[in-house]
Design a protein around this motif. Sequence first.
Motif, PDB file in Angstrom:
ATOM      1  N   VAL A  56       0.821  -1.187  -0.112  1.00 15.32           N
ATOM      2  CA  VAL A  56      -0.158  -0.225   0.060  1.00 15.32           C
ATOM      3  C   VAL A  56       0.885   1.211  -0.058  1.00 15.32           C
ATOM      4  O   VAL A  56       0.571   2.046  -0.744  1.00 15.32           O
ATOM      5  CB  VAL A  56      -0.910  -0.061   1.287  1.00 15.32           C
ATOM      6  CG1 VAL A  56      -1.801   1.529   1.240  1.00 15.32           C
ATOM      7  CG2 VAL A  56      -1.865  -1.123   1.339  1.00 15.32           C
ATOM      8  N   LYS A  57       1.762   1.369   0.810  1.00 17.39           N
ATOM      9  CA  LYS A  57       2.755   2.217   1.059  1.00 17.39           C
ATOM     10  C   LYS A  57       4.082   1.870   1.549  1.00 17.39           C
ATOM     11  O   LYS A  57       4.303   1.083   2.188  1.00 17.39           O
ATOM     12  CB  LYS A  57       2.022   3.613   2.072  1.00 17.39           C
ATOM     13  CG  LYS A  57       1.193   4.523   1.350  1.00 17.39           C
ATOM     14  CD  LYS A  57       0.813   5.665   2.186  1.00 17.39           C
ATOM     15  CE  LYS A  57      -0.158   6.538   1.466  1.00 17.39           C
ATOM     16  NZ  LYS A  57      -0.387   7.831   2.137  1.00 17.39           N
ATOM     17  N   ALA A  59       8.027   3.519   3.583  1.00 12.02           N
ATOM     18  CA  ALA A  59       8.452   4.583   4.346  1.00 12.02           C
ATOM     19  C   ALA A  59       9.809   4.153   4.720  1.00 12.02           C
ATOM     20  O   ALA A  59      10.245   2.744   4.582  1.00 12.02           O
ATOM     21  CB  ALA A  59       7.557   5.132   5.504  1.00 12.02           C
ATOM     22  N   ILE A  69       3.480   6.851   8.583  1.00 10.90           N
ATOM     23  CA  ILE A  69       2.684   6.516   7.305  1.00 10.90           C
ATOM     24  C   ILE A  69       1.282   7.117   7.743  1.00 10.90           C
ATOM     25  O   ILE A  69       0.383   6.991   8.445  1.00 10.90           O
ATOM     26  CB  ILE A  69       2.655   5.163   7.120  1.00 10.90           C
ATOM     27  CG1 ILE A  69       4.053   4.483   7.205  1.00 10.90           C
ATOM     28  CG2 ILE A  69       1.769   4.885   5.684  1.00 10.90           C
ATOM     29  CD1 ILE A  69       3.985   3.070   6.754  1.00 10.90           C
ATOM     30  N   LEU A  72      -4.147   7.188   5.351  1.00  5.24           N
ATOM     31  CA  LEU A  72      -4.608   6.014   5.092  1.00  5.24           C
ATOM     32  C   LEU A  72      -6.101   5.917   5.130  1.00  5.24           C
ATOM     33  O   LEU A  72      -6.832   6.402   6.236  1.00  5.24           O
ATOM     34  CB  LEU A  72      -4.001   5.224   6.392  1.00  5.24           C
ATOM     35  CG  LEU A  72      -2.592   5.067   6.378  1.00  5.24           C
ATOM     36  CD1 LEU A  72      -2.057   4.037   7.556  1.00  5.24           C
ATOM     37  CD2 LEU A  72      -1.986   4.524   5.134  1.00  5.24           C
ATOM     38  N   TYR A  77      -4.402  -3.722   7.901  1.00  2.41           N
ATOM     39  CA  TYR A  77      -3.245  -3.486   7.402  1.00  2.41           C
ATOM     40  C   TYR A  77      -2.075  -4.514   8.183  1.00  2.41           C
ATOM     41  O   TYR A  77      -2.360  -4.897   9.483  1.00  2.41           O
ATOM     42  CB  TYR A  77      -2.504  -1.891   7.319  1.00  2.41           C
ATOM     43  CG  TYR A  77      -3.436  -1.141   6.649  1.00  2.41           C
ATOM     44  CD1 TYR A  77      -3.240  -0.826   5.385  1.00  2.41           C
ATOM     45  CD2 TYR A  77      -4.218  -0.371   7.184  1.00  2.41           C
ATOM     46  CE1 TYR A  77      -3.994  -0.069   4.615  1.00  2.41           C
ATOM     47  CE2 TYR A  77      -5.151   0.495   6.479  1.00  2.41           C
ATOM     48  CZ  TYR A  77      -4.926   0.650   5.243  1.00  2.41           C
ATOM     49  OH  TYR A  77      -5.566   1.611   4.472  1.00  2.41           O
ATOM     50  N   LYS A 512      13.142   9.706   0.349  1.00  3.08           N
ATOM     51  CA  LYS A 512      13.561   8.594  -0.144  1.00  3.08           C
ATOM     52  C   LYS A 512      14.947   8.524  -0.516  1.00  3.08           C
ATOM     53  O   LYS A 512      15.746   7.915  -0.145  1.00  3.08           O
ATOM     54  CB  LYS A 512      12.794   7.881  -1.365  1.00  3.08           C
ATOM     55  CG  LYS A 512      11.293   7.520  -0.812  1.00  3.08           C
ATOM     56  CD  LYS A 512      10.496   6.474  -1.944  1.00  3.08           C
ATOM     57  CE  LYS A 512       9.087   6.122  -1.681  1.00  3.08           C
ATOM     58  NZ  LYS A 512       8.458   5.369  -2.650  1.00  3.08           N
TER      59      LYS A 512
END
Length: 813
Positions: A56-57, A59, A69, A72, A77, A512
Amino acid sequence: MNRFSTAALLLSVLTFFQAMSQVKGTIRGRALDGSTRRPVEFASVALLSSADSSLVKGAMTDTSGIFVISNLAEGNYLITLSSVEYQRVFKGPLLINDSHPELDLGDLPMVTDQKLLEEVIVKGNKPVFEQKLGTIIVNVDSKMFKTSANALEILRRSPGLLVDMTGNVTFRGTSPKILIDGKDLRMTDEQEKNYLRSLAPEQIESIELIPNPPAKYEASYQTVINVKLKRDQNLGLKGSVYGSYRQHRFSDSEAGGNVTFKAPKMAYSLNLGVSNANWFQNLTDRRVMGSTAQKDVFESFAFIRNPTKSLNFLAGAEYTLNAKNSIDFKLTGDFSNSPNITYAENKSTIQDVEQPFLVSNNQMSERGKTLTGLLGYRYQNNKGREFMAEVAMADNQKPGSQDLISEYYRNDQPVRGISRQRNEQQANSNFKTLNVSYADLIFKQWKLETGFKINYVQNAAKIAFDTLTRADATKNTPLTDADFSKDAGRSNEFTFDENINMFFLQMSRQFKKLGFSAGVRGENTVTQGESVTLKSLVNRNYWNILPSLTLQYKINDNSNLVWASSRKLSRPTVWQLNPFPFFIDPLTVAMGNPFLFPRIRNVSELTYTNKKLMLITGYNLNQNAVSQLPLYNASTRLTTWQQVNTQTQRVFFDVSHSAPILPKWNYQMYLSVAYGSEKVRVNDRDNQISGLSASLWVSNLFTLPKGYNLEVSGWYNVPNPSGFYKSKGMGAVNMGVQKSFKNNRWNAQLNINDIFLTSIFRAHIQVDNSDMTFINRQANRNASLRITHNFGKSKYQAKGRKSSVSEDAERLR
């Protein structure tokens, strides 16, 4: 309303209510090493759907191990954490809905993957050096440091650092601030060196070298070295003791150690060191002075010996109130007795007239006592919030005396009576400070750091001169106080009071591939300096705004690019401001300057790292740098080494590289090339010098049979101008052998430094109407033996605090 309009209206209404029903949830937590409780930096965090494990995501944890995160939608999850050398961590299922829009997972311990570690040991070692957001990380577990007996030896082999024979550290041409676990232990120079000598390599996780510290650090910190210690939760006693002996023309010895004891709520620490040093130098110089066609020429030789005995300690106690709150108390002390004996011979020609041969004996004594006490409080939670406050007080006393006797000869026969001058000195100083800082995670992933400091410093010094009045006295003549008279012209009193108020604000975030840190520091300084005899009063009140910016781009897993820029402030020390004359011989005197301005240092640099290769280039500009230059007075024939403000600038390029040549042979090199200039205005004339400088340092480490390790290292500086000093080329070859035994409880190290006696400093300086050439020989070639014993099991070490107290104390000395 047609069907299309009706359908569009219904679709808009459904979309609105669907958007209103979406939950903007947040999941946060902190990754910690399960054994050491240290933050796991830059761990990968993956948020998965519990239905099909699809991503989904993603980090990444920051330098505090924290991840967030956000945004949402409602659902179930899973979270996974992964990092090199750790087992993967799974957490879930995690439900986000209207009732639970935010989940704080707290501390998530990560367990070391022993299998992976074994593979790492088989396949290779960590890089010796790494780069993270403007910080050079030295991995102490590297083979390059196998022959290092303590932290000071590790620093000696780190890029950009130079450590001399007495343990003084230089980082890219500056005196770095040394921190322990990011905190300041508020030690004197001697305590700091003894503490680093007492730290065994197995107690150190890594060393961070920060060449361009951001705004949260004290403005006077030109560079920073942060020693990160290994920790665990073991209770009990741990410590080390050491002893060393060094032989040169004379001999030096020192002994000391540290001990720590940790109970469930309390932790105690004590660091103690004693030393008996016998520093000396042989100084030969030739001075051609004056502005007329007929120059004054001086040729002199001086032997200076400075035996110093010192005792220092650091005692601390820390009390943990609960998981988030703690208080600590520290008391440091430093006591020293430092006599200084100088024998000098001087041959001079004044306006082509040969002067009597001058022989002088100068005996000086200085006794120092410094005590510093600190009380601190700290709050820290698992969401990145931290609050710290400390109050501190310090007192420094430094009495001293001088007795200078001069004799005059022609053809080995005295031509007149001796001259003799005496003085008694007293210097007292104290400071009081309040320091507060706060850090928190805001806007989900931004780290905010802010704080302020209020500091008051008072200094008072006086010097009283006596001069011999008898013209027929010889060195064997019995003298009483009646033969001396007070010298009101040179006696003086100097007071210096200072109030500093400062604040800082800093923001940082790790994306990132991009790391970002920006900050600003504001400082208001109010000073009053008064010289009673000179009837001069210097009052100043000024503000300085000091910004900093660091950007790091991750090119790939092996390469990083960092750009850092900052503006720093360094205030003159009390010694540099003190206008008292300190006579080295009857023709040479050193004195401070109460009119000095603070130095402003502007630095910008670009660093590229690729595995074990590091390339650094940059530019720095120093406004009002402080230099000590020889200024000649033709009427008094006196050479005064005067503190003056200069302007300097420097463009530099540095290269660092390390690699294994053979399985049991590792090498490391550091090359620095720079072009710089220095400018000063003296007697309404501009004086400037510029030129190219370069230095090379190489170390070779060999793993020998039966657990022995051998190091052969060398360095060389090409002829270059160091400010107004044009030095000749010099270097040295060193060798050391080291062995640990009894399960690494004992360590013995034998070193031979400057084997071929090639590190003799030769230089020429020309400024204003002074032209001087000199040679300085010190105790550079020497052999030393050091033995260290480690005991106990706990890895607890005395913690410090993000403090600026020792910086204040340093300026008092």
